[in-house]
Design an enzyme around this catalytic site. Structure first.
Site, mmCIF file in Angstrom:
data_model
loop_
_atom_site.group_PDB
_atom_site.id
_atom_site.type_symbol
_atom_site.label_atom_id
_atom_site.label_comp_id
_atom_site.label_asym_id
_atom_site.label_seq_id
_atom_site.Cartn_x
_atom_site.Cartn_y
_atom_site.Cartn_z
ATOM 1 N N HIS A 206 -16.639 6.163 -6.033
ATOM 2 C CA HIS A 206 -17.001 6.668 -4.708
ATOM 3 C C HIS A 206 -18.276 6.019 -4.161
ATOM 4 C CE1 HIS A 206 -16.299 9.196 -1.373
ATOM 5 N NE2 HIS A 206 -15.709 10.184 -2.031
ATOM 6 N N ARG A 207 -19.004 5.299 -5.000
ATOM 7 C CA ARG A 207 -20.195 4.617 -4.515
ATOM 8 C C ARG A 207 -19.831 3.433 -3.618
ATOM 9 N NH1 ARG A 207 -23.077 3.403 -10.175
ATOM 10 N NH2 ARG A 207 -20.961 2.582 -10.490
#
Length: 407
Positions: A380-381
Site C-alpha cells: 500500500h506504500r
C-alpha cells in the site's frame, strides 16, 4: 558447505562435483577446476565461511599439505597439532566401543534379555516383545536376523483368540485405547530456509499488504492454448499465458512496477518477471528478463529451462536477481485461491489458482464454463487500491481474449 561429495584421498577429475554449497538464495553444486587427489578439506559440512576462504586442496599424491596451508594462511603447524590427537582418538574409539555391542534389557516377567542395539531398535519400531524372540547369537543374544525373522507364536495367537471369546461373553466390552510412543525430531535449518524466513518476515512486517481477488473466464484461453499447441514443436502452458498477460499489463500500469525506497519510489521501465519455483530445500524465484518483449513460446521455453536448473541446483545466483513483479501459481495442486507474501523489493505479487469447470451465466443462460481466481497482493506504500484494481481489470481482459496479447 551443505554436503561434501568427495573425501580426503579420493581421486578428482576436472569437472567432478566436489560439494554442495549453500548461498543466501540457493544450493549449488561446486565443480573441480583441476584434477588430482583431494588432499585437504578446509570447510567442514554445516560450517560457513566468508567468500574466498580456503575450501579444499587438490594436487598430486605426496604433496606437503602443511606447506601449502602455511603458504596460504600461515597456520599449518597449529592445524597439524590440532588434527593429530583427533585422529588418535578416532582410531582408539572402535576399541572402546566393543563392549557396548550387546546390551541387556528385561522382559515383561523380569528376566534378563541379551540383545544387540540394532535389534532392540528394530524391535521397538515394529512393536515386538523381545521376550518372545529366540536369540541365535553368542550366548543366546538376540541379533538383527532374529528380529527380522520373528513370527508371532501360535500360543500368542491362541491366547488372543481366548481373550476375544471371553470379551464376547461379558456384558460390556472394554474400551481399547490406542497405545503408541510420542516422538519428535529436530532438524537443522538450511541456509536457504533461514533466508526465506528472514526475508518473508521482513516483507510481511514492513510492507502493508492488502489483497484483491477477481475471477477470470478461461474458456477463450483454453481454446487459444489448444490451437497454439497444435503447432509443431510448440508447448504453451496456462502459466505462460498468465506471465505474458502480466508483463503487458505492467507496461500499462507502471505504478505496479515500482519499488519503495524510503524517501523515493523507483519506477522500473523494464519488466523482469519473477516465477516462484518449489525446490526440495524451499522456494526460489528465477527471473525472466524483459518478459514483455518475449513471445508465449519464448516464455514457455525460458521458464522450463530456469525451473529445471533450479530444481537440479544448476541455476546461477544472477538468474534469481532483479525481478520487478512476481507470479506464484498453485493451480496445479488444485488450490482454488490463496494469498502470497510480496517478494521485496517488488510492489506486488500475483497468486494464481486452479482452473475450475463450473456452471456460469452467459447471455442470461446457465452454461458450462471454466473459471480461474487470481489474487493480487499489493504494497500500500506504492500501489493504492484503485491502481491494483485497474491492473487486474487489464490482466483479466488479456486472459479472457488472448488474441489481444498478439496485437
Amino acid at each position: 558447505v551443505a554436503k561434501w561429495l568427495k573425501k580426503v584421498g579420493d581421486k578428482v577429475e576436472e569437472g567432478d562435483i566436489l560439494a554442495e554449497i549453500e548461498t543466501d538464495k540457493a544450493t549449488m553444486e561446486f565443480e573441480s577446476f583441476h584434477e588430482g587427489t583431494l588432499l585437504h578439506i578446509g570447510i567442514q559440512e554445516g560450517e560457513g565461511a566468508p567468500v574466498d576462504s580456503l575450501l579444499a586442496v587438490i594436487g598430486p599424491e605426496g604433496t606437503d599439505v602443511d606447506a601449502v596451508l602455511s603458504a596460504h594462511a600461515g597456520s599449518g603447524a597449529s592445524d597439524e597439532s590440532a588434527q593429530q590427537p583427533t585422529e588418535e582418538k578416532q582410531q582408539q574409539a572402535p576399541k572402546e566401543d566393543k563392549p557396548a555391542e550387546s546390551m541387556q534389557t528385561s522382559g515383561q516377567n523380569g528376566q534378563r534379555i541379551f540383545v544387540s542395539p540394532l535389534a532392540k531398535k528394530i524391535a521397538s519400531e515394529k512393536g515386538i516383545d523381545l521376550s518372545q524372540v529366540k536369540g541365535t547369537g553368542d550366548h543366546g543374544r538376540i541379533i538383527k536376523r532374529d528380529v527380522d525373522n520373528y513370527q508371532p507364536s501360535e500360543q500368542k495367537a491362541a491366547s488372543a483368540e481366548t481373550q476375544v471369546q471371553e470379551a464376547s461373553t461379558t456384558s460390556v466390552a472394554p474400551v481399547q485405547l490406542p497405545v503408541g510412543e510420542e516422538s519428535t525430531e529436530e532438524v537443522k535449518n538450511s541456509q536457504m530456509r533461514k533466508v526465506i524466513a528472514k526475508r518473508l518476515s521482513e516483507s510481511k512486517f514492513t510492507a502493508p499488504h492488502y489483497y484483491l481477488t477477481i475471477e477470470v473466464d478461461m474458456d477463450n484461453a483454453k481454446a487459444s492454448r489448444a490451437q497454439i499447441n497444435e503447432l509443431p514443436d510448440t508447448k504453451v502452458s496456462f502459466n505462460d499465458m498468465v506471465l505474458k498477460a502480466c508483463a503487458m499489463a505492467l507496461k500499462k500500469h507502471p505504478q505496479v512496477n515500482t519499488s519503495w525506497n524510503g524517501d523515493t519510489t523507483i519506477y522500473n521501465h523494464h519488466v523482469h518477471m519473477g516465477v516462484a519455483v518449489a525446490v526440495d530445500d524451499g522456494l526460489v524465484v528465477p527471473v525472466l528478463k524483459f518478459a514483455d518483449q518475449m513471445s508465449l513460446t519464448q516464455i514457455g521455453s525460458a521458464v522450463k529451462d530456469l525451473a529445471g536448473r533450479a530444481r537440479n541446483k544448476k541455476i546461477k545466483p544472477d538468474e534469481m536477481e532483479g525481478s520487478t513483479f512476481t507470479v506464484s501459481n498453485l493451480g496445479m495442486f488444485g488450490i482454488l485461491e490463496f494469498t502470497s507474501i510480496i517478494n521485496q523489493p517488488n510492489s506486488a505479487i500475483l497468486s494464481v489458482g486452479a482452473i475450475v469447470d463450473k456452471p456460469v451465466v452467459k447471455n442470461g443462460q446457465i452454461v458450462a464454463g471454466s473459471a480461474m481466481k487470481i489474487t493480487l497482493a499489493c504494497d500500500h506504500r506504492t500501489v493504492d487500491g484503485a491502481t491494483g484494481a485497474q491492473f487486474l481489470q487489464t490482466l483479466r481482459a488479456y486472459l479472457e481474449n488472448p488474441v489481444t496479447m498478439l496485437a
